[in-house]
Scaffold this motif. Structure first.
Motif, PDB file in Angstrom:
ATOM      1  N   ASP A  34       0.886  -1.163   0.000  1.00 16.06           N
ATOM      2  CA  ASP A  34       0.000   0.000   0.000  1.00 16.06           C
ATOM      3  C   ASP A  34       0.923   1.212   0.000  1.00 16.06           C
ATOM      4  O   ASP A  34       1.530   1.534   1.025  1.00 16.06           O
ATOM      5  CB  ASP A  34      -0.918  -0.014   1.221  1.00 16.06           C
ATOM      6  CG  ASP A  34      -1.985   1.058   1.157  1.00 16.06           C
ATOM      7  OD1 ASP A  34      -2.232   1.601   0.062  1.00 16.06           O
ATOM      8  OD2 ASP A  34      -2.578   1.355   2.207  1.00 16.06           O
ATOM      9  N   GLY A  36       1.243   4.687   0.131  1.00 18.27           N
ATOM     10  CA  GLY A  36       0.493   5.861   0.563  1.00 18.27           C
ATOM     11  C   GLY A  36      -0.601   5.426   1.526  1.00 18.27           C
ATOM     12  O   GLY A  36      -1.708   5.126   1.124  1.00 18.27           O
ATOM     13  N   GLY A  38      -2.118   7.057   4.176  1.00 11.63           N
ATOM     14  CA  GLY A  38      -3.182   8.004   4.507  1.00 11.63           C
ATOM     15  C   GLY A  38      -3.848   7.644   5.815  1.00 11.63           C
ATOM     16  O   GLY A  38      -3.194   7.366   6.812  1.00 11.63           O
ATOM     17  N   ASN A  39      -5.182   7.575   5.806  1.00 12.53           N
ATOM     18  CA  ASN A  39      -5.907   7.251   7.046  1.00 12.53           C
ATOM     19  C   ASN A  39      -6.077   5.752   7.258  1.00 12.53           C
ATOM     20  O   ASN A  39      -6.619   5.334   8.266  1.00 12.53           O
ATOM     21  CB  ASN A  39      -7.257   7.973   7.087  1.00 12.53           C
ATOM     22  CG  ASN A  39      -8.169   7.543   5.981  1.00 12.53           C
ATOM     23  OD1 ASN A  39      -8.050   6.436   5.457  1.00 12.53           O
ATOM     24  ND2 ASN A  39      -9.079   8.406   5.589  1.00 12.53           N
ATOM     25  N   ARG A  41      -7.720   3.356   5.289  1.00  9.70           N
ATOM     26  CA  ARG A  41      -8.882   2.609   4.784  1.00  9.70           C
ATOM     27  C   ARG A  41      -8.485   1.532   3.775  1.00  9.70           C
ATOM     28  O   ARG A  41      -8.966   0.398   3.850  1.00  9.70           O
ATOM     29  CB  ARG A  41      -9.892   3.565   4.145  1.00  9.70           C
ATOM     30  CG  ARG A  41     -10.751   4.310   5.124  1.00  9.70           C
ATOM     31  CD  ARG A  41     -11.843   5.083   4.396  1.00  9.70           C
ATOM     32  NE  ARG A  41     -11.281   6.052   3.480  1.00  9.70           N
ATOM     33  CZ  ARG A  41     -11.255   7.367   3.697  1.00  9.70           C
ATOM     34  NH1 ARG A  41     -11.764   7.866   4.797  1.00  9.70           N
ATOM     35  NH2 ARG A  41     -10.722   8.179   2.820  1.00  9.70           N
ATOM     36  N   THR A  42      -7.612   1.887   2.840  1.00  8.54           N
ATOM     37  CA  THR A  42      -7.205   0.915   1.825  1.00  8.54           C
ATOM     38  C   THR A  42      -6.415  -0.223   2.460  1.00  8.54           C
ATOM     39  O   THR A  42      -6.636  -1.391   2.150  1.00  8.54           O
ATOM     40  CB  THR A  42      -6.373   1.596   0.727  1.00  8.54           C
ATOM     41  OG1 THR A  42      -7.164   2.631   0.142  1.00  8.54           O
ATOM     42  CG2 THR A  42      -5.961   0.605  -0.343  1.00  8.54           C
ATOM     43  N   ASP A  59       4.703   5.445   3.681  1.00  9.74           N
ATOM     44  CA  ASP A  59       4.125   6.789   3.758  1.00  9.74           C
ATOM     45  C   ASP A  59       5.114   7.712   4.446  1.00  9.74           C
ATOM     46  O   ASP A  59       5.995   7.250   5.172  1.00  9.74           O
ATOM     47  CB  ASP A  59       2.785   6.798   4.492  1.00  9.74           C
ATOM     48  CG  ASP A  59       1.861   7.913   3.997  1.00  9.74           C
ATOM     49  OD1 ASP A  59       2.364   8.964   3.532  1.00  9.74           O
ATOM     50  OD2 ASP A  59       0.634   7.736   4.072  1.00  9.74           O
ATOM     51  N   GLN A  63      -0.175   8.541  10.236  1.00 11.75           N
ATOM     52  CA  GLN A  63      -1.280   9.329  10.795  1.00 11.75           C
ATOM     53  C   GLN A  63      -2.627   8.682  10.484  1.00 11.75           C
ATOM     54  O   GLN A  63      -3.616   9.355  10.268  1.00 11.75           O
ATOM     55  CB  GLN A  63      -1.238  10.764  10.275  1.00 11.75           C
ATOM     56  CG  GLN A  63      -1.283  10.886   8.780  1.00 11.75           C
ATOM     57  CD  GLN A  63      -1.085  12.323   8.308  1.00 11.75           C
ATOM     58  OE1 GLN A  63      -0.688  13.194   9.061  1.00 11.75           O
ATOM     59  NE2 GLN A  63      -1.385  12.560   7.049  1.00 11.75           N
ATOM     60  N   CYS A  64      -2.635   7.354  10.495  1.00 19.59           N
ATOM     61  CA  CYS A  64      -3.863   6.623  10.185  1.00 19.59           C
ATOM     62  C   CYS A  64      -4.703   6.419  11.450  1.00 19.59           C
ATOM     63  O   CYS A  64      -4.267   6.687  12.568  1.00 19.59           O
ATOM     64  CB  CYS A  64      -3.524   5.276   9.562  1.00 19.59           C
ATOM     65  SG  CYS A  64      -2.563   4.200  10.633  1.00 19.59           S
ATOM     66  N   ASP A 100      -0.903   5.184  -4.246  1.00 18.91           N
ATOM     67  CA  ASP A 100      -1.758   6.296  -3.820  1.00 18.91           C
ATOM     68  C   ASP A 100      -0.927   7.429  -3.226  1.00 18.91           C
ATOM     69  O   ASP A 100      -1.349   8.099  -2.297  1.00 18.91           O
ATOM     70  CB  ASP A 100      -2.794   5.797  -2.811  1.00 18.91           C
ATOM     71  CG  ASP A 100      -3.949   6.777  -2.625  1.00 18.91           C
ATOM     72  OD1 ASP A 100      -4.179   7.608  -3.516  1.00 18.91           O
ATOM     73  OD2 ASP A 100      -4.617   6.709  -1.584  1.00 18.91           O
ATOM     74  N   GLY A 104      -1.749  16.250  -4.290  1.00 15.47           N
ATOM     75  CA  GLY A 104      -3.017  16.923  -4.554  1.00 15.47           C
ATOM     76  C   GLY A 104      -2.921  17.951  -5.663  1.00 15.47           C
ATOM     77  O   GLY A 104      -3.871  18.683  -5.916  1.00 15.47           O
ATOM     78  N   ASP A 109       1.690  15.325  -9.190  1.00  9.29           N
ATOM     79  CA  ASP A 109       1.395  13.914  -8.920  1.00  9.29           C
ATOM     80  C   ASP A 109       1.752  13.038 -10.122  1.00  9.29           C
ATOM     81  O   ASP A 109       2.312  11.948  -9.959  1.00  9.29           O
ATOM     82  CB  ASP A 109      -0.078  13.735  -8.559  1.00  9.29           C
ATOM     83  CG  ASP A 109      -0.423  14.339  -7.206  1.00  9.29           C
ATOM     84  OD1 ASP A 109       0.497  14.625  -6.411  1.00  9.29           O
ATOM     85  OD2 ASP A 109      -1.630  14.531  -6.949  1.00  9.29           O
TER      86      ASP A 109
END
Length: 158
Positions: A34, A36, A38-39, A41-42, A59, A63-64, A100, A104, A109
């Protein structure tokens, strides 16, 4: 389309793509990545659909959600380029990677995805799949599941 509808469409496409890819790699050995977190979810979904696979996570910062924290041994924290090099040097070979990373800013990107593509390739098992929201280079592009609009997510074979 509202931003809410767009987000819902993106998340459904991501889920459908991951489920499709998990079926495609069922007989292919290798780990999962994975790229990236992020939070989380993936990552959480990957744990659910591929419970017997090691899942590497890269990452910049952790900060998930607390329930989605990867094991310390599987989390490579830092900038993408050195962490992808570290992953390749570990000897890990990926059957599936979810890309991912991003800032932004579309142009930035896309450029980063192109720059990181060879480093991702160095970690992939031959025949492995990469799912990405950004265009990657040097891979065979595949048609993903019919439930996903063209260019919503991109699917590649190493």
């Amino acid at each position: 389309m509202s931003r809410l509808d767009s987000m819902m469409r993106r998340l459904a496409a991501q889920r459908d793509g991951l489920n499709w890819a998990a079926e495609q790699i069922a007989d292919l050995p290798g780990d999962i990545a994975d790229l990236g977190l992020g939070n989380g979810r993936t990552y959480d979904h990957l744990r659910e659909i591929l419970p017997d696979r090691r899942i590497w996570v890269i990452d910049r910062v952790l900060q998930c959600h607390p329930s989605c924290t990867p094991p310390e041994a599987d989390f490579l924290q830092g900038e993408a380029e050195p962490m992808l090099r570290k992953l390749a040097q570990s000897g890990a070979r990926l059957a599936l990677a979810h890309y991912d990373f991003g800032f932004g800013i579309k142009e930035k990107d896309v450029a980063e995805a192109a720059r990181l593509s060879p480093l991702i390739a160095a970690t992939m098992q031959p025949g492995g799949l990469i799912i990405s929201g950004q265009p990657l280079v040097g891979f065979e592009q595949l048609k993903g599941p019919d439930t996903i609009a063209p260019d919503r997510y991109m699917f590649y074979r190493a």
